[in-house]
Design an enzyme around this catalytic site. Structure first.
Site, PDB file in Angstrom:
ATOM      1  N   TYR A 154      -3.342  12.419  -9.835  1.00  0.00           N
ATOM      2  CA  TYR A 154      -2.861  11.863  -8.562  1.00  0.00           C
ATOM      3  C   TYR A 154      -1.810  12.802  -7.968  1.00  0.00           C
ATOM      4  O   TYR A 154      -1.873  13.168  -6.790  1.00  0.00           O
ATOM      5  CB  TYR A 154      -2.272  10.466  -8.815  1.00  0.00           C
ATOM      6  CG  TYR A 154      -1.468   9.926  -7.666  1.00  0.00           C
ATOM      7  CD1 TYR A 154      -2.072   9.654  -6.435  1.00  0.00           C
ATOM      8  CD2 TYR A 154      -0.095   9.684  -7.795  1.00  0.00           C
ATOM      9  CE1 TYR A 154      -1.328   9.159  -5.370  1.00  0.00           C
ATOM     10  CE2 TYR A 154       0.651   9.182  -6.745  1.00  0.00           C
ATOM     11  CZ  TYR A 154       0.029   8.924  -5.529  1.00  0.00           C
ATOM     12  OH  TYR A 154       0.767   8.444  -4.479  1.00  0.00           O
TER      13      TYR A 154
HETATM   14  N1  LIG Z   1       3.740   2.559  -2.395  1.00  0.00           N
HETATM   15  C1  LIG Z   1       4.370   3.549  -3.015  1.00  0.00           C
HETATM   16  O1  LIG Z   1       5.301   3.341  -3.803  1.00  0.00           O
HETATM   17  C2  LIG Z   1       3.984   4.984  -2.759  1.00  0.00           C
HETATM   18  C3  LIG Z   1       4.697   5.984  -3.428  1.00  0.00           C
HETATM   19  C4  LIG Z   1       4.346   7.315  -3.216  1.00  0.00           C
HETATM   20  C5  LIG Z   1       3.341   7.633  -2.326  1.00  0.00           C
HETATM   21  N2  LIG Z   1       2.656   6.638  -1.691  1.00  0.00           N
HETATM   22  C6  LIG Z   1       1.581   7.039  -0.788  1.00  0.00           C
HETATM   23  O2  LIG Z   1       1.745   6.347   0.439  1.00  0.00           O
HETATM   24  C7  LIG Z   1       0.466   6.009   0.979  1.00  0.00           C
HETATM   25  C8  LIG Z   1       0.368   4.531   1.215  1.00  0.00           C
HETATM   26  O3  LIG Z   1       0.561   3.867  -0.031  1.00  0.00           O
HETATM   27  P1  LIG Z   1       0.432   2.304  -0.205  1.00  0.00           P
HETATM   28  O4  LIG Z   1       1.388   1.884  -1.237  1.00  0.00           O
HETATM   29  O5  LIG Z   1       0.419   1.649   1.115  1.00  0.00           O
HETATM   30  O6  LIG Z   1      -1.019   2.226  -0.878  1.00  0.00           O
HETATM   31  P2  LIG Z   1      -2.216   1.217  -0.610  1.00  0.00           P
HETATM   32  O7  LIG Z   1      -3.213   1.471  -1.679  1.00  0.00           O
HETATM   33  O8  LIG Z   1      -1.713  -0.172  -0.452  1.00  0.00           O
HETATM   34  O9  LIG Z   1      -2.776   1.712   0.784  1.00  0.00           O
HETATM   35  C9  LIG Z   1      -3.709   2.742   0.925  1.00  0.00           C
HETATM   36  C10 LIG Z   1      -4.851   2.230   1.779  1.00  0.00           C
HETATM   37  O10 LIG Z   1      -5.787   3.298   1.920  1.00  0.00           O
HETATM   38  C11 LIG Z   1      -7.082   2.739   1.865  1.00  0.00           C
HETATM   39  N3  LIG Z   1      -8.024   3.758   1.410  1.00  0.00           N
HETATM   40  C12 LIG Z   1      -8.192   4.238   0.157  1.00  0.00           C
HETATM   41  N4  LIG Z   1      -9.156   5.152   0.136  1.00  0.00           N
HETATM   42  C13 LIG Z   1      -9.606   5.267   1.419  1.00  0.00           C
HETATM   43  C14 LIG Z   1     -10.604   6.056   2.041  1.00  0.00           C
HETATM   44  N5  LIG Z   1     -11.348   6.925   1.319  1.00  0.00           N
HETATM   45  N6  LIG Z   1     -10.806   5.903   3.361  1.00  0.00           N
HETATM   46  C15 LIG Z   1     -10.072   5.025   4.090  1.00  0.00           C
HETATM   47  N7  LIG Z   1      -9.107   4.257   3.553  1.00  0.00           N
HETATM   48  C16 LIG Z   1      -8.885   4.379   2.239  1.00  0.00           C
HETATM   49  C17 LIG Z   1      -6.993   1.587   0.883  1.00  0.00           C
HETATM   50  O11 LIG Z   1      -8.021   0.633   1.081  1.00  0.00           O
HETATM   51  C18 LIG Z   1      -5.599   1.041   1.174  1.00  0.00           C
HETATM   52  O12 LIG Z   1      -5.666  -0.034   2.077  1.00  0.00           O
HETATM   53  C19 LIG Z   1      -0.564   6.556  -0.005  1.00  0.00           C
HETATM   54  O13 LIG Z   1      -0.972   7.826   0.421  1.00  0.00           O
HETATM   55  C20 LIG Z   1       0.213   6.639  -1.306  1.00  0.00           C
HETATM   56  O14 LIG Z   1      -0.343   7.603  -2.172  1.00  0.00           O
HETATM   57  C21 LIG Z   1       2.959   5.318  -1.889  1.00  0.00           C
END
Ligand SMILES: NC(=O)c1ccc[n+]([C@@H]2O[C@H](COP(=O)([O-])OP(=O)(O)OC[C@H]3O[C@@H](n4cnc5c(N)ncnc54)[C@H](O)[C@@H]3O)[C@@H](O)[C@H]2O)c1
Length: 322
Positions: A154
């Site tokens: 990841y």
């Molecule tokens: N929440 C955290 O603590 C955190 C920390 C570091 C980085 N991030 C990054 O921030 C971003 C948002 O995170 P989050 O917590 O909201 O995650 P999340 O999983 O709740 O949201 C990501 C969304 O992307 C959608 N998705 C996944 N694959 C897809 C695809 N191929 N096409 C279209 N949509 C797709 C999923 O259905 C989901 O709704 C992500 O890139 C994550 O890696 C989050």
């Protein structure tokens, strides 16, 4: 003009889209309702957005070239992109590595291609992650630190996104900013992340398994602060063509045992904690150096865990009808 928000049914994406709509922006949201966790929560996050004027939703995979490149020239034009869609989670990237490459690397490339083709594009903002700091020992993690030792696939995909964006910015003059989000929690939070997992275990009277023998610290960042930070960055593109990266975190490293104590208080119930050895891919401690982010955008996190965890538990109980 509209803002494209990918991952709009996700935790951060839904809140970012809601905040953009609340200030009168038109938003085009994309999500494929991936099954990384129960999509029912994603449908629930999306419902109020779909009922808001100015919101258009497209169910699509960000790695699907035709669907994504087809967005150009539609919806009155896109002038900003907030690309948050991703396959997240460290552990799962050891179980199904291909979906991480497909969504996080190919999907990111497709978004870069879309971005470079948009003649009115002012800013491409995308999610990286604190995981890129990997095996770094120096804390707090600062953007100037080397990040060439990711300890999960990841993390490697997120670092790849940063590098590809750097290249597109260099080659095509893309104005882009990567945000290294730290552990984000709060109402509507993810069921596959520690606050939700701990809350569920406490409520059900099941043990909480703590890796690294419980010696774990996380920069727990409240969702409203992360949304405010994302918008502050979106609103201030680089002055000239260029690519920048910033940390977005609470800048307070919390002992997980303390976080569990706050959850116990909110549930008025004791947790059962089982200490486990270190887990491959997870970092024992994260802490964000946000000095650059604060200086550049005037943004500072406001909600400490003492305030944020009870708010999260309030939502958790209401959402799960407890
Ligand atoms: N929440 C955290 O603590 C955190 C920390 C570091 C980085 N991030 C990054 O921030 C971003 C948002 O995170 P989050 O917590 O909201 O995650 P999340 O999983 O709740 O949201 C990501 C969304 O992307 C959608 N998705 C996944 N694959 C897809 C695809 N191929 N096409 C279209 N949509 C797709 C999923 O259905 C989901 O709704 C992500 O890139 C994550 O890696 C989050």
């Amino acid at each position: 003009m509209s803002v494209l928000v990918t991952g709009v049914a996700g935790f951060i994406g839904a809140e970012v889209a809601g905040a953009l709509l609340a200030r009168g922006e038109a938003v085009v949201g994309v999500d494929n309702f991936s099954d990384q966790y129960d999509p029912v929560l994603k449908f629930a996050r999306l419902k109020p957005l779909r009922e808001t004027k100015g919101f258009t939703f497209l169910e699509a995979d960000v790695a699907e070239r035709e669907a994504m490149l087809g967005l150009a020239g539609k919806h009155g034009g896109l002038d900003r992109i907030v690309h948050l869609a991703a396959q997240s989670g460290v552990r799962q990237s050891m179980v199904d590595p291909y979906i991480y490459a497909q969504t996080n690397v190919m999907g990111h490339l497709v978004l870069l291609e879309l971005a470079r083709g948009l003649k009115d594009l002012k800013h491409f903002v995308y999610a990286s992650a604190s995981s890129v700091y990997g095996a770094n020992r120096k804390l707090p993690f600062a953007v100037a630190d080397r990040v060439d030792h990711p300890v999960s696939l990841y993390a490697a995909t997120k670092r790849a996104d940063e590098l590809m964006t750097e290249t597109y910015s260099h080659l095509y003059g893309l104005k882009a900013t990567g945000l290294r989000y730290f552990t984000t929690y709060g109402p509507w939070g993810r069921p596959d992340m520690s606050p939700y997992i701990f809350a569920k275990a406490i409520h059900e009277g099941r043990p909480i398994e703590l890796a690294h023998l419980g010696v774990l610290k996380r920069d727990y960042s409240y969702i409203d602060d992360m949304v405010a930070g994302t918008l502050a960055v979106l609103d201030k593109p680089p002055a000239d063509a260029g690519h920048r990266v910033y940390n977005l975190g609470a800048a307070r490293s919390e002992d997980l045992v303390q976080v569990i104590a706050l959850l116990e208080k909110a549930f008025a119930r004791k947790a059962i904690v089982e200490l486990k050895p270190g887990e491959p891919g997870t970092l024992p401690e994260t802490a964000a150096d946000i000095a650059d982010t604060t200086r550049e955008f005037g943004w500072t996190p406001r909600v400490a865990v003492e305030e944020g965890i009870p708010k999260f538990v309030e939502w958790f109980k209401a959402y799960n009808r407890l």
